[in-house]
Design a protein around this motif. Structure first.
Motif, PDB file in Angstrom:
ATOM      1  N   UNK A 128       0.865  -1.185   0.000  1.00 46.90           N
ATOM      2  CA  UNK A 128       0.000   0.000   0.000  1.00 46.90           C
ATOM      3  C   UNK A 128       0.904   1.239   0.000  1.00 46.90           C
ATOM      4  N   UNK A 129       1.444   1.611  -1.152  1.00 46.20           N
ATOM      5  CA  UNK A 129       2.445   2.676  -1.203  1.00 46.20           C
ATOM      6  C   UNK A 129       1.859   4.063  -1.005  1.00 46.20           C
ATOM      7  N   UNK A 130       2.759   5.012  -0.768  1.00 45.55           N
ATOM      8  CA  UNK A 130       2.412   6.419  -0.601  1.00 45.55           C
ATOM      9  C   UNK A 130       2.954   7.211  -1.782  1.00 45.55           C
ATOM     10  N   UNK A 131       2.123   8.096  -2.312  1.00 44.42           N
ATOM     11  CA  UNK A 131       2.472   8.922  -3.469  1.00 44.42           C
ATOM     12  C   UNK A 131       2.393  10.380  -3.066  1.00 44.42           C
TER      13      UNK A 131
ATOM     14  N   UNK B 114       1.455  17.126  -0.589  1.00 43.40           N
ATOM     15  CA  UNK B 114       0.564  16.254   0.176  1.00 43.40           C
ATOM     16  C   UNK B 114       0.821  14.808  -0.221  1.00 43.40           C
ATOM     17  N   UNK B 115       0.415  13.885   0.632  1.00 42.33           N
ATOM     18  CA  UNK B 115       0.638  12.461   0.348  1.00 42.33           C
ATOM     19  C   UNK B 115      -0.694  11.740   0.220  1.00 42.33           C
ATOM     20  N   UNK B 116      -0.730  10.797  -0.717  1.00 42.07           N
ATOM     21  CA  UNK B 116      -1.880   9.935  -0.937  1.00 42.07           C
ATOM     22  C   UNK B 116      -1.409   8.502  -0.698  1.00 42.07           C
ATOM     23  N   UNK B 117      -1.941   7.856   0.331  1.00 45.00           N
ATOM     24  CA  UNK B 117      -1.543   6.483   0.643  1.00 45.00           C
ATOM     25  C   UNK B 117      -2.676   5.529   0.304  1.00 45.00           C
ATOM     26  N   UNK B 118      -2.355   4.495  -0.432  1.00 42.37           N
ATOM     27  CA  UNK B 118      -3.353   3.480  -0.749  1.00 42.37           C
ATOM     28  C   UNK B 118      -3.775   2.798   0.551  1.00 42.37           C
ATOM     29  N   UNK B 119      -5.058   2.846   0.913  1.00 39.42           N
ATOM     30  CA  UNK B 119      -5.493   2.281   2.196  1.00 39.42           C
ATOM     31  C   UNK B 119      -5.542   0.755   2.149  1.00 39.42           C
ATOM     32  N   UNK B 120      -5.552   0.144   3.342  1.00 40.93           N
ATOM     33  CA  UNK B 120      -5.565  -1.322   3.384  1.00 40.93           C
ATOM     34  C   UNK B 120      -6.926  -1.909   3.048  1.00 40.93           C
ATOM     35  N   UNK B 121      -7.908  -1.049   2.782  1.00 39.66           N
ATOM     36  CA  UNK B 121      -9.197  -1.533   2.282  1.00 39.66           C
ATOM     37  C   UNK B 121      -9.159  -1.769   0.771  1.00 39.66           C
TER      38      UNK B 121
ATOM     39  N   UNK C 109      -2.106  14.412 -12.825  1.00 40.88           N
ATOM     40  CA  UNK C 109      -0.721  13.946 -12.798  1.00 40.88           C
ATOM     41  C   UNK C 109      -0.760  12.428 -12.683  1.00 40.88           C
ATOM     42  N   UNK C 110       0.270  11.783 -13.220  1.00 43.27           N
ATOM     43  CA  UNK C 110       0.242  10.327 -13.256  1.00 43.27           C
ATOM     44  C   UNK C 110       1.649   9.760 -13.133  1.00 43.27           C
ATOM     45  N   UNK C 111       1.713   8.477 -12.843  1.00 42.61           N
ATOM     46  CA  UNK C 111       2.996   7.793 -12.764  1.00 42.61           C
ATOM     47  C   UNK C 111       2.795   6.293 -12.785  1.00 42.61           C
ATOM     48  N   UNK C 112       3.904   5.587 -12.945  1.00 44.56           N
ATOM     49  CA  UNK C 112       3.894   4.130 -12.930  1.00 44.56           C
ATOM     50  C   UNK C 112       4.778   3.643 -11.794  1.00 44.56           C
ATOM     51  N   UNK C 113       4.436   2.490 -11.247  1.00 43.91           N
ATOM     52  CA  UNK C 113       5.291   1.878 -10.238  1.00 43.91           C
ATOM     53  C   UNK C 113       5.242   0.367 -10.378  1.00 43.91           C
ATOM     54  N   UNK C 114       6.271  -0.255  -9.861  1.00 43.12           N
ATOM     55  CA  UNK C 114       6.324  -1.712  -9.795  1.00 43.12           C
ATOM     56  C   UNK C 114       6.632  -2.108  -8.365  1.00 43.12           C
TER      57      UNK C 114
ATOM     58  N   UNK D 290       8.770   9.231   0.465  1.00 45.25           N
ATOM     59  CA  UNK D 290       7.716   9.315   1.482  1.00 45.25           C
ATOM     60  C   UNK D 290       8.298   9.349   2.893  1.00 45.25           C
ATOM     61  N   UNK D 291       9.325   8.544   3.138  1.00 45.11           N
ATOM     62  CA  UNK D 291       9.933   8.514   4.477  1.00 45.11           C
ATOM     63  C   UNK D 291      10.626   9.827   4.787  1.00 45.11           C
ATOM     64  N   UNK D 292      11.371  10.358   3.820  1.00 42.74           N
ATOM     65  CA  UNK D 292      12.070  11.627   4.060  1.00 42.74           C
ATOM     66  C   UNK D 292      11.083  12.785   4.162  1.00 42.74           C
ATOM     67  N   UNK D 293      10.010  12.751   3.389  1.00 44.45           N
ATOM     68  CA  UNK D 293       8.998  13.808   3.473  1.00 44.45           C
ATOM     69  C   UNK D 293       8.344  13.822   4.851  1.00 44.45           C
ATOM     70  N   UNK D 294       8.068  12.658   5.412  1.00 43.58           N
ATOM     71  CA  UNK D 294       7.469  12.598   6.742  1.00 43.58           C
ATOM     72  C   UNK D 294       8.445  13.119   7.789  1.00 43.58           C
TER      73      UNK D 294
END
Length: 245
Positions: free
Chosen positions: A83-86, A124-131, A160-165, A200-204
């Motif tokens: 559940x990554x953070x963007x 701002x951060x958008x985190x995919x929730x565990x739901x 805005x958009x992006x890809x991740x693996x 995400x870790x450094x931003x927090x």
């Protein structure tokens, strides 16, 4: 003879001073993008109302008048989390809504939610929730964040958009990260190519310690290493409440 003794005394004195006041460490959080080149800049956005909003900004608005994704200019960076953070920069505006969407590499929709923005400018951060469905290891995903400028005219939305693996951490790296200090965790993520965890870790850390000069310097160094230095002074702010659709 006297000159030699004086030189020894001076060198000894310098050594003592350096031991008491060690040199500040060189910034170490840099990132080498792993994805394929995709765009000319990592913070691209598209949409009409952003142009109108940007024109109303002061001359010093610059990059802060953009909606921008904090990603390198590459196609598909790596995330470790299911559940990554963007991170996305939202410019100053009246409170708006945004839509966060996720697709698999075959363009099948996986998750979508609406977020209410506060209107406060910043990153701002958008985190995919565990739901939501957990991202699967070894698969690629596309995400978008669309700022809804006019619900009746979707073409005006700023997107805005992006890809991740997703790639899981090795057991050795996971153990090393778990026992590391906060800034060392960032360095380990960066060294091993995990962009989403790095930023995400450094931003927090920066959000929770806004007066820490070391963290601020590391933040600017990280963004500079991936061509996003124009966002180095943008504040990191709390954001949104998600509404499951």
């Amino acid at each position: 003879m006297y000159k030699k003794k004086l030189s020894r005394l001076l060198l000894s004195g310098i050594t003592v001073v350096l031991s008491l006041f060690p040199l500040a460490p060189v910034n170490s959080v840099t990132f080498q993008p792993k994805g394929s080149p995709q765009r000319t800049s990592g913070g691209a956005s598209r949409g009409i109302c952003i142009q109108e909003r940007a024109s109303s900004q002061s001359a010093t608005g610059g990059a802060r008048s953009q909606v921008a994704a904090l990603i390198p200019a590459t196609d598909g960076e790596i995330a470790a989390a299911a559940y990554p953070t963007i991170l996305v920069q939202i410019p100053e505006s009246q409170p708006l809504k945004a839509e966060f969407s996720l697709w698999d590499e075959n363009s099948n929709g996986i998750y979508q939610t609406t977020l209410t923005l506060t209107g406060i400018p910043g990153i701002v951060s958008f985190t995919l929730p565990d739901t939501a469905p957990a991202l699967e290891t070894g698969k690629r995903y596309k995400w978008t964040v669309a700022v809804i400028c006019d619900p009746k005219e979707p073409l005006r939305n700023v997107v805005v958009e992006g890809w991740l693996e997703r790639k899981e951490l090795s057991s050795a790296l996971k153990s090393e990260i778990n026992s590391a200090e906060p800034l060392q965790k960032v360095e380990l993520y960066a060294k091993n190519g995990y962009w989403y965890e790095t930023v995400a870790t450094l931003a927090e850390l920066k959000r929770s310690r806004p007066q820490d000069r070391t963290i601020s310097a590391e933040w600017q160094q990280l963004l500079q290493s991936v061509g996003l230095s124009e966002f180095g002074q943008t504040p990191i702010v709390n954001c949104c409440q998600a509404q499951n659709n």
